[in-house]
Every structure is written in C-alpha cells, then in structure tokens.
Write a protein that holds these residues in place. Structure first.
Motif, PDB file in Angstrom:
ATOM      1  N   HIS A   1     -20.137  -0.729  -2.468  1.00 14.45           N
ATOM      2  CA  HIS A   1     -19.453  -1.298  -1.308  1.00 14.45           C
ATOM      3  C   HIS A   1     -20.402  -1.424  -0.125  1.00 14.45           C
ATOM      4  O   HIS A   1     -20.311  -2.379   0.667  1.00 14.45           O
ATOM      5  CB  HIS A   1     -18.257  -0.421  -0.951  1.00 14.45           C
ATOM      6  CG  HIS A   1     -17.273  -1.070  -0.031  1.00 14.45           C
ATOM      7  ND1 HIS A   1     -17.384  -0.991   1.337  1.00 14.45           N
ATOM      8  CD2 HIS A   1     -16.161  -1.820  -0.280  1.00 14.45           C
ATOM      9  CE1 HIS A   1     -16.373  -1.649   1.904  1.00 14.45           C
ATOM     10  NE2 HIS A   1     -15.619  -2.165   0.942  1.00 14.45           N
TER      11      HIS A   1
ATOM     12  N   ARG B   1       0.812  -1.217   0.000  1.00 12.27           N
ATOM     13  CA  ARG B   1       0.000   0.000   0.000  1.00 12.27           C
ATOM     14  C   ARG B   1       0.849   1.271   0.000  1.00 12.27           C
ATOM     15  O   ARG B   1       0.555   2.208  -0.752  1.00 12.27           O
ATOM     16  CB  ARG B   1      -0.969  -0.030   1.176  1.00 12.27           C
ATOM     17  CG  ARG B   1      -2.159  -0.957   0.918  1.00 12.27           C
ATOM     18  CD  ARG B   1      -3.012  -1.196   2.157  1.00 12.27           C
ATOM     19  NE  ARG B   1      -4.203  -1.948   1.802  1.00 12.27           N
ATOM     20  CZ  ARG B   1      -4.222  -3.258   1.593  1.00 12.27           C
ATOM     21  NH1 ARG B   1      -3.109  -3.966   1.704  1.00 12.27           N
ATOM     22  NH2 ARG B   1      -5.353  -3.875   1.271  1.00 12.27           N
TER      23      ARG B   1
ATOM     24  N   TYR C   1      -4.708  -7.551  -5.018  1.00  9.61           N
ATOM     25  CA  TYR C   1      -4.506  -6.111  -4.867  1.00  9.61           C
ATOM     26  C   TYR C   1      -3.108  -5.683  -5.306  1.00  9.61           C
ATOM     27  O   TYR C   1      -2.924  -4.593  -5.857  1.00  9.61           O
ATOM     28  CB  TYR C   1      -4.749  -5.690  -3.418  1.00  9.61           C
ATOM     29  CG  TYR C   1      -4.386  -4.254  -3.150  1.00  9.61           C
ATOM     30  CD1 TYR C   1      -5.226  -3.218  -3.558  1.00  9.61           C
ATOM     31  CD2 TYR C   1      -3.183  -3.914  -2.527  1.00  9.61           C
ATOM     32  CE1 TYR C   1      -4.891  -1.897  -3.346  1.00  9.61           C
ATOM     33  CE2 TYR C   1      -2.841  -2.595  -2.308  1.00  9.61           C
ATOM     34  CZ  TYR C   1      -3.694  -1.588  -2.717  1.00  9.61           C
ATOM     35  OH  TYR C   1      -3.351  -0.273  -2.507  1.00  9.61           O
TER      36      TYR C   1
ATOM     37  N   PRO D   1     -15.083   2.423   4.888  1.00 12.44           N
ATOM     38  CA  PRO D   1     -13.764   2.860   5.359  1.00 12.44           C
ATOM     39  C   PRO D   1     -13.621   4.378   5.284  1.00 12.44           C
ATOM     40  O   PRO D   1     -14.083   5.022   4.336  1.00 12.44           O
ATOM     41  CB  PRO D   1     -12.806   2.156   4.386  1.00 12.44           C
ATOM     42  CG  PRO D   1     -13.553   0.953   3.929  1.00 12.44           C
ATOM     43  CD  PRO D   1     -14.992   1.370   3.870  1.00 12.44           C
TER      44      PRO D   1
ATOM     45  N   ARG E   1      -9.539  -3.828   0.002  1.00 16.49           N
ATOM     46  CA  ARG E   1      -8.677  -4.233   1.119  1.00 16.49           C
ATOM     47  C   ARG E   1      -8.614  -5.742   1.293  1.00 16.49           C
ATOM     48  O   ARG E   1      -7.629  -6.268   1.828  1.00 16.49           O
ATOM     49  CB  ARG E   1      -9.163  -3.582   2.410  1.00 16.49           C
ATOM     50  CG  ARG E   1     -10.609  -3.906   2.782  1.00 16.49           C
ATOM     51  CD  ARG E   1     -11.057  -3.105   3.984  1.00 16.49           C
ATOM     52  NE  ARG E   1     -12.476  -3.290   4.257  1.00 16.49           N
ATOM     53  CZ  ARG E   1     -13.144  -2.641   5.198  1.00 16.49           C
ATOM     54  NH1 ARG E   1     -12.498  -1.778   5.963  1.00 16.49           N
ATOM     55  NH2 ARG E   1     -14.434  -2.859   5.379  1.00 16.49           N
ATOM     56  N   ASP E   2      -9.634  -6.468   0.855  1.00 20.69           N
ATOM     57  CA  ASP E   2      -9.642  -7.930   0.992  1.00 20.69           C
ATOM     58  C   ASP E   2      -9.409  -8.635  -0.337  1.00 20.69           C
ATOM     59  O   ASP E   2      -9.575  -9.860  -0.415  1.00 20.69           O
ATOM     60  CB  ASP E   2     -10.981  -8.391   1.582  1.00 20.69           C
ATOM     61  CG  ASP E   2     -11.228  -7.816   2.974  1.00 20.69           C
ATOM     62  OD1 ASP E   2     -10.247  -7.712   3.734  1.00 20.69           O
ATOM     63  OD2 ASP E   2     -12.377  -7.471   3.285  1.00 20.69           O
ATOM     64  N   ASP E   3      -9.034  -7.887  -1.376  1.00 13.99           N
ATOM     65  CA  ASP E   3      -8.846  -8.502  -2.687  1.00 13.99           C
ATOM     66  C   ASP E   3      -7.501  -9.228  -2.738  1.00 13.99           C
ATOM     67  O   ASP E   3      -6.465  -8.637  -2.443  1.00 13.99           O
ATOM     68  CB  ASP E   3      -8.895  -7.421  -3.784  1.00 13.99           C
ATOM     69  CG  ASP E   3      -9.049  -8.003  -5.174  1.00 13.99           C
ATOM     70  OD1 ASP E   3      -8.135  -8.727  -5.602  1.00 13.99           O
ATOM     71  OD2 ASP E   3     -10.069  -7.729  -5.825  1.00 13.99           O
TER      72      ASP E   3
ATOM     73  N   TYR F   1      -8.287   5.451  -2.261  1.00  9.25           N
ATOM     74  CA  TYR F   1      -9.623   4.853  -2.209  1.00  9.25           C
ATOM     75  C   TYR F   1      -9.543   3.335  -2.334  1.00  9.25           C
ATOM     76  O   TYR F   1     -10.261   2.605  -1.642  1.00  9.25           O
ATOM     77  CB  TYR F   1     -10.446   5.457  -3.349  1.00  9.25           C
ATOM     78  CG  TYR F   1     -11.887   5.039  -3.439  1.00  9.25           C
ATOM     79  CD1 TYR F   1     -12.891   5.815  -2.867  1.00  9.25           C
ATOM     80  CD2 TYR F   1     -12.274   3.899  -4.146  1.00  9.25           C
ATOM     81  CE1 TYR F   1     -14.223   5.463  -2.980  1.00  9.25           C
ATOM     82  CE2 TYR F   1     -13.601   3.535  -4.261  1.00  9.25           C
ATOM     83  CZ  TYR F   1     -14.571   4.317  -3.681  1.00  9.25           C
ATOM     84  OH  TYR F   1     -15.892   3.950  -3.797  1.00  9.25           O
ATOM     85  N   SER F   2      -8.657   2.848  -3.190  1.00  6.99           N
ATOM     86  CA  SER F   2      -8.555   1.407  -3.429  1.00  6.99           C
ATOM     87  C   SER F   2      -8.041   0.655  -2.220  1.00  6.99           C
ATOM     88  O   SER F   2      -8.335  -0.542  -2.060  1.00  6.99           O
ATOM     89  CB  SER F   2      -7.639   1.142  -4.631  1.00  6.99           C
ATOM     90  OG  SER F   2      -8.161   1.726  -5.804  1.00  6.99           O
ATOM     91  N   THR F   3      -7.269   1.324  -1.354  1.00  7.80           N
ATOM     92  CA  THR F   3      -6.793   0.643  -0.155  1.00  7.80           C
ATOM     93  C   THR F   3      -7.954   0.216   0.736  1.00  7.80           C
ATOM     94  O   THR F   3      -7.835  -0.756   1.490  1.00  7.80           O
ATOM     95  CB  THR F   3      -5.837   1.537   0.649  1.00  7.80           C
ATOM     96  OG1 THR F   3      -6.528   2.734   1.044  1.00  7.80           O
ATOM     97  CG2 THR F   3      -4.620   1.910  -0.187  1.00  7.80           C
ATOM     98  N   GLY F   4      -9.064   0.940   0.674  1.00  9.22           N
ATOM     99  CA  GLY F   4     -10.253   0.534   1.414  1.00  9.22           C
ATOM    100  C   GLY F   4     -11.196  -0.324   0.592  1.00  9.22           C
ATOM    101  O   GLY F   4     -11.731  -1.323   1.064  1.00  9.22           O
ATOM    102  N   TYR F   5     -11.389   0.068  -0.663  1.00  4.38           N
ATOM    103  CA  TYR F   5     -12.353  -0.635  -1.527  1.00  4.38           C
ATOM    104  C   TYR F   5     -11.908  -2.065  -1.814  1.00  4.38           C
ATOM    105  O   TYR F   5     -12.730  -2.980  -1.880  1.00  4.38           O
ATOM    106  CB  TYR F   5     -12.501   0.151  -2.833  1.00  4.38           C
ATOM    107  CG  TYR F   5     -13.626  -0.325  -3.723  1.00  4.38           C
ATOM    108  CD1 TYR F   5     -14.924   0.143  -3.520  1.00  4.38           C
ATOM    109  CD2 TYR F   5     -13.402  -1.212  -4.765  1.00  4.38           C
ATOM    110  CE1 TYR F   5     -15.965  -0.272  -4.334  1.00  4.38           C
ATOM    111  CE2 TYR F   5     -14.437  -1.638  -5.580  1.00  4.38           C
ATOM    112  CZ  TYR F   5     -15.711  -1.163  -5.359  1.00  4.38           C
ATOM    113  OH  TYR F   5     -16.745  -1.584  -6.168  1.00  4.38           O
TER     114      TYR F   5
END
Length: 666
Positions: free
Chosen positions: A350, A33, A112, A459, A107-109, A101-105
């Motif tokens: 989300h 990240r 990533y 998030p 986060r479980d991918d 934004y992607s770090t939250g959107y």
C-alpha cells in the motif's frame, strides 16, 4: 443465554452480516463498513464468551434432527471442546482484524461491498466447520469456503493472473474434495453415523472396517484444502488476490480447516499405521520442499505463501505422531503471526501505491517510511523463525517434542518411523525457515532496490491492526502453562533437548544467511550496477549478464534486474532456479495430466465432428434429397403430371410383360 445458543450465534452473525451487506450495499453504502466489521466483531466476542464458559472442561454437545435422511441420520449438531472454542476465537480475531484492515486497504475499491460480504461468508463457513458436530454439516462449511476463495482470489478479475489463480485454487481443491467426499460416506457407513463423536467412538472400539482406505481418501481432501504435497501448488498462485484475503486464508480459514479436521478425527487416522506413515512423509516433504522454495522467491507474498505451506507441514507432522494438542497449538500460534506477516506486507504494498510492487529485489528505504510495519513484521518474523520467547518457539517446539517422543518409541499411537521422519524434517525446516525469514527481512528493509514513490502515511486502522496482532505473536506462547485444560490436559511446556536443537539450528540459519547477505552485498558494491548478478553455481563463480535475464524470467517481468545482494542464490547454488519455480511441479502436472487430458479432448472433438456428425449429416441428407425430389415433382404443371403418369404406366406395363415372360419360361 445458554452456551449452545451463543455458539449458534457465532457463525450465524457473520452470515447475516454478509446477507445484509449485499442487500443494502447499493442502496445505503454508508452501512457497508459497519455491516462488515460489527457482526464479525460480535461473533469474536461471543466466541470468547463460549471459550470461557467451556473452560477446557467436558465437551458440550447439542443436536437436532430436522428431517429423516435414511439409515444414516444427518443432524444439526454442535461439539464444543477445548480445541473448537480456541480455534473459533482465532477465526473471530483474525477475521475482525482483516475486516478492519480492509476498510483502509480497499477504501477506494469499487467492489468493496461484494468483497466484504464474501469475507463475512468465508468467516461464517469456517466457524461452522469449527463448531460442527456432524460431518455433513461440516462439509457444508468446507465447500462454502471453497467457492468463497474462488471469488476472493479472483477479486482483481481484470488481470489474467487473478483469473488463472482463482480457477486453479478451485480446481485443485475440488480434485482433493472428490475422494474426500467418498471417504466421508465410507466412514459414515462403517460407523453408522455422521456424528463426529460417534465416528470417533467407532474408531476407538475398532468399528471402522476399512481404516487405511478411508484415511487415505480423507487425506486427499486434507492435502487439497490445507495445501499439502502434492496438492499445494494452488496456494502460492492465490497471492494474486487482495493481501487481506491472503491473511485470512493463510492464518485462520480454509488451509487451517484440513488440519483441524484431522485433529477432530485423529483416532480414525491412528487406526491405520500406514495412514500415519503416509501423513508423516507428506508432512516431511511439504516442510522441506516449501522452505527451500521460500528461500528462492523474490515476491514477498509468495515467500509467505510457501512459509504457510511449511508451517502447515509442521501441524501435519504433529498429527502424524499422534499429538493433536501440539498441532492445534501451532495452528493458533501460526494464525496470529502469519496474519500479521501478510497484513504488514500489505502495508508495504500500500505504501508503494500499487498491488504489483511485491518483488523484494525492488524494495528500498522502507524501514523509516513505514515504522509500524517494520517493527511488527520483525516481531512476526522472529515468531516464524521460532526464536524464544516469541509464540512460534513454543508451538514449534511442542511439535518437535512430540516427534521426539514418538521416535523414541514412547507413543502408542504412531510408529517410531513416523516420529523420526517428522523430527529430522522439522529440524531441517527450522534451519531453512530462519534462513528465509532473515532473507525476507534483509531484502525488504535493508535492500538495495530502488525506493518506491512515497504515497504518504498509511491509514491508522491498518497500523493499529498490526499492533493488535503483535500481542499474541509475542505473548501467546507464554500462556502454555494456563491452557493445558484446553489441550486434552497435556502440558505444552518446552523440552530441553528439542528446545536447544531447534533454537540452535534457527540461529545458525539466520547467521549464515546474514553472512551470505554481507558477502553478496560486498560483491555487488564492487561491481557496476546491472553488470553482474550474484548467482553462485557449485564453485561460487558469478554468471554475468545472461544470469540477470534468466532471473528476470524466473521472477516475472519486472522493471529492473533483481538486487544482486540476494543471499538465497548463494545459499542454494544451482538448486536456486529449480526452487524458484516450485521444483517444476506445475510443469510435471501439466505434462502428466493437463496435456493428456487436452489431447484426449481434442481426439473426442475430432471423432465427434468427423465421425459422429458424418452419420448425423448422412441420416439427414437422404430425407432432404427425397424431399427435394418430391418438391421438384410437385411443380403445379398438369402436362408434367400427365406425362409422368403415362411414363409410369408404360414402365409398369413393360414390367408386367417381362414378369409374365419370365413366369411362362420357368
């Protein structure tokens, strides 16, 4: 450091971040990240410093030639003018917001790491396009964006929709890139250089020998990259990718590249009145057609995708009337509020806990659950609808004002017919834009759909990014009095006539849509749930349960029938079913191109299998049979060999006797 050194670092930092993220992602996942966000943020800060140093003054050029490349040299060149430095700031801002934004959107991918690296590479490629002073270097960034979009749109490759969308995006843009590449080589041949400043100078002095042909070839690539008619069909399908990717592609990269390219080389296109007319018609058809399609979509991301196509049409229209300042101004303004729209839509998705709930007809009870997305999306939609004092009003008005000046014959760059085409289409599109923006807001936040499960608060980083982008969506238009130096010294202040017209038609579009929504809501309230779908035909009558099934087929396989309180169906009437499918353009392409190519491929396969391979098999059969006969003869039996020798001798003797008799008789 000098300004040129800082400018070199701007595209280089995201590239290094992408490389480091891929190398260290598996070994040190804690660095993924930071490596995604920090290099991109640093590039954004440096882009701001470069913009301040450049200050809208004289363009800064720097170049170096690494190796001889023949009669037309290729150089690593930078060209920093007001347009370039401002667009680079936009790219850096949106890319940083998307990475955060992607770090939250995501986060479980599980993928990533590769996703973040590709976003950084995408950003680096667009920054290379923006700062490049050489057409071949620009082409490198242009093509890197194409392959990055292929992988990012297909991020959810487990789904057939994502696989098909990524392949379609790649092939359609490559279809435009083929004539684009030919046009680049032809342009460099005529101008004697790949340097953009040299090409522009050649165009201004009449040094381009085939301006119309070259301009049309280049427009094919621009139409593919910037999703303009008729090569726009890939963009709505690209919504199968992650929502932050959609924000990046639609707001600051890829689709903006084609518009920026024409703005940089506008004198080349202006050298041909025919090319400017073609560009105006392309922009007009794109604007109106995409706005009608947006008014009929149920998927919130497809509405925004068609909206992007239409707003890019405005930018193309500004270029068609010879005003690159208005085009780039709208590019910057649109980049802010469109990124905000997509990221706010991502919060909605989300909040539902799934990437599949994008149908507005199924949304309900969202305004109170996601207040940050509600308020910021409202701001962005007001900017999209060009309601003053939001940013979209000022930039869209600049486009319409430029079209008005050209229509009245006040432009020496484009024909007046191009001005009238863009002006009329722009006003009609302003009406439709306000209509579909109002419809989206009503259905998404005031709809009657079933309330999605509550998956808790979003998030903090996602909501924070929305408010960051809301600032330029509100205030960027107010800076027009201070940015004149960056836009060729032209004041972008609104004109009275076009301001009144555009604001008036926007208000009419919004109010009519609201009235239609109230009307359909009242009808739905008096009708048992699921019994009737509000699908007015020419006379306003209602089609019963069969319409529900047909609409479900149009919108996809969704669990419940669409909300009958949809003003889009009432406003479009019988045109709705055609607009919902993008006016069947994919079906037309399938009939005209895909099926003939598939049929030709089947014919070639048949000829290869049944004709060519028959000769090959025949050519191999004779030696095989001869070998079989020889192998049978070589059986190791001495008696057989002697018998064959005796038989052969008898045959030869008989042949000699017959030949002697024939010779004696003659």
């Amino acid at each position: 450091m000098t300004t040129t050194t800082l400018a070199v670092l701007v595209p280089l930092l995201p590239f290094l971040g992408a490389a480091a993220g891929l190398l260290l992602g598996r070994r040190a996942p804690g660095f993924v990240r930071p490596l995604a966000v920090l290099p991109t943020f640093a590039a954004f800060v440096l882009a701001v410093v470069v913009a301040v140093d450049q200050g809208g003054g004289k363009a800064i050029d720097a170049a170096t030639r690494l190796t001889p490349t023949g009669s037309v040299p290729i150089e690593l060149a930078l060209h920093l003018d007001g347009f370039a430095v401002l667009v680079a700031v936009l790219v850096g801002l949106v890319a940083t917001c998307v990475q955060l934004y992607s770090t939250g959107y995501l986060r479980d991918d599980p993928r990533y790491t590769s996703y973040a690296a590709l976003v950084s590479l995408f950003t680096s490629a667009m920054l290379l396009v923006v700062y490049s002073g050489d057409l071949m270097v620009l082409l490198v960034g242009w093509e890197i964006m194409g392959i990055c979009s292929y992988f990012l749109v297909g991020h959810y490759w487990e789904t057939p929709e994502a696989r098909a969308a990524s392949l379609k995006a790649f092939l359609v843009t490559k279809l435009g890139d083929v004539p684009f590449l030919i046009g680049l080589f032809a342009l460099a041949t005529d101008a004697g250089t790949f340097r953009i400043t040299g090409v522009v100078q050649a165009a201004l002095t009449g040094g381009i020998g085939h301006p119309t042909l070259i301009a049309l070839l280049l427009l094919a690539g621009v139409a593919g990259k910037s999703a303009q008619f008729p090569l726009h069909t890939w963009l709505p399908d690209a919504m199968a990718g992650p929502t932050p990717v959609s924000a990046l592609i639609h707001a600051a990269t890829m689709v903006a590249a084609g518009i920026y390219f024409v703005a940089r080389l506008l004198p080349v296109f202006a050298a041909s009145a025919a090319a400017m007319t073609v560009l105006a018609v392309m922009a007009a058809v794109t604007m109106v057609g995409s706005a009608l399609a947006a008014l009929a979509q149920d998927d919130i991301k497809r509405v925004l995708a068609y909206s992007t196509i239409g707003q890019l049409g405005y930018m193309s229209g500004a270029l068609a009337v010879g005003d690159r300042g208005a085009a780039v101004f709208h590019l910057l303004s649109h980049g802010a509020f469109k990124a905000l729209l997509f990221l706010a839509a991502g919060v909605i998705i989300h909040a539902a806990g799934t990437n599949s709930l994008t149908a507005m007809s199924r949304m309900g009870g969202l305004a109170k659950r996601i207040p940050d997305a509600y308020w910021t999306m409202t701001v962005a939609l007001l900017a999209l609808a060009a309601i003053p004092p939001f940013a979209g009003f000022f930039s869209k008005e600049a486009v319409l004002s430029a079209a008005e000046h050209t229509a009245l014959g006040e432009s020496q760059v484009a024909p007046s017919g191009a001005g009238w085409t863009v002006l009329i289409a722009g006003l009609l599109t302003a009406l439709l834009t306000a209509a579909y923006a109002t419809r989206l807001w009503l259905l998404a936040f005031r709809g009657r759909g079933a309330e999605a499960p509550d998956h808790g608060k979003q998030p903090v980083v996602m909501n924070a990014v929305l408010w960051v982008l809301a600032i330029p969506s509100i205030a960027f238009g107010l800076t027009t009095g201070y940015l004149g130096d960056w836009f060729d010294g032209r004041a972008l202040t609104p004109a009275v006539t076009t301001s009144v017209l555009s604001t008036g038609v926007a208000l009419v579009g919004g109010l009519v849509t609201y009235a239609a929504w109230r009307h359909t809501s009242a009808l739905a309230a008096r009708t048992p749930t699921g019994a009737v779908a509000a699908h007015p035909e020419g006379d306003g009558s209602l089609v019963e349960e069969e319409a529900i099934a047909s609409h479900t087929q149009v919108y996809g396989d969704i669990a419940s029938a669409p909300d009958p309180a949809d003003p889009g169906r009432l406003l479009l009437g019988p045109l709705h079913r055609h607009a919902a499918t993008g006016f069947h353009l994919d079906a037309v392409y399938s009939a005209l191109f895909v099926r003939p190519v598939v049929a030709a491929a089947a014919l070639v396969r048949f000829l290869d299998r049944e004709v060519v391979e028959t000769y090959v098999r025949g050519a191999s059969a004779a030696p095989r049979w001869l070998g079989w006969a020889v192998r049978r003869a070589q059986n190791g039996n001495v008696q057989s060999y002697l018998s064959a020798l005796l038989a052969g001798s008898l045959v030869l003797a008989a042949a000699v006797v017959v030949l002697a008799n024939v010779t004696a008789g003659s």
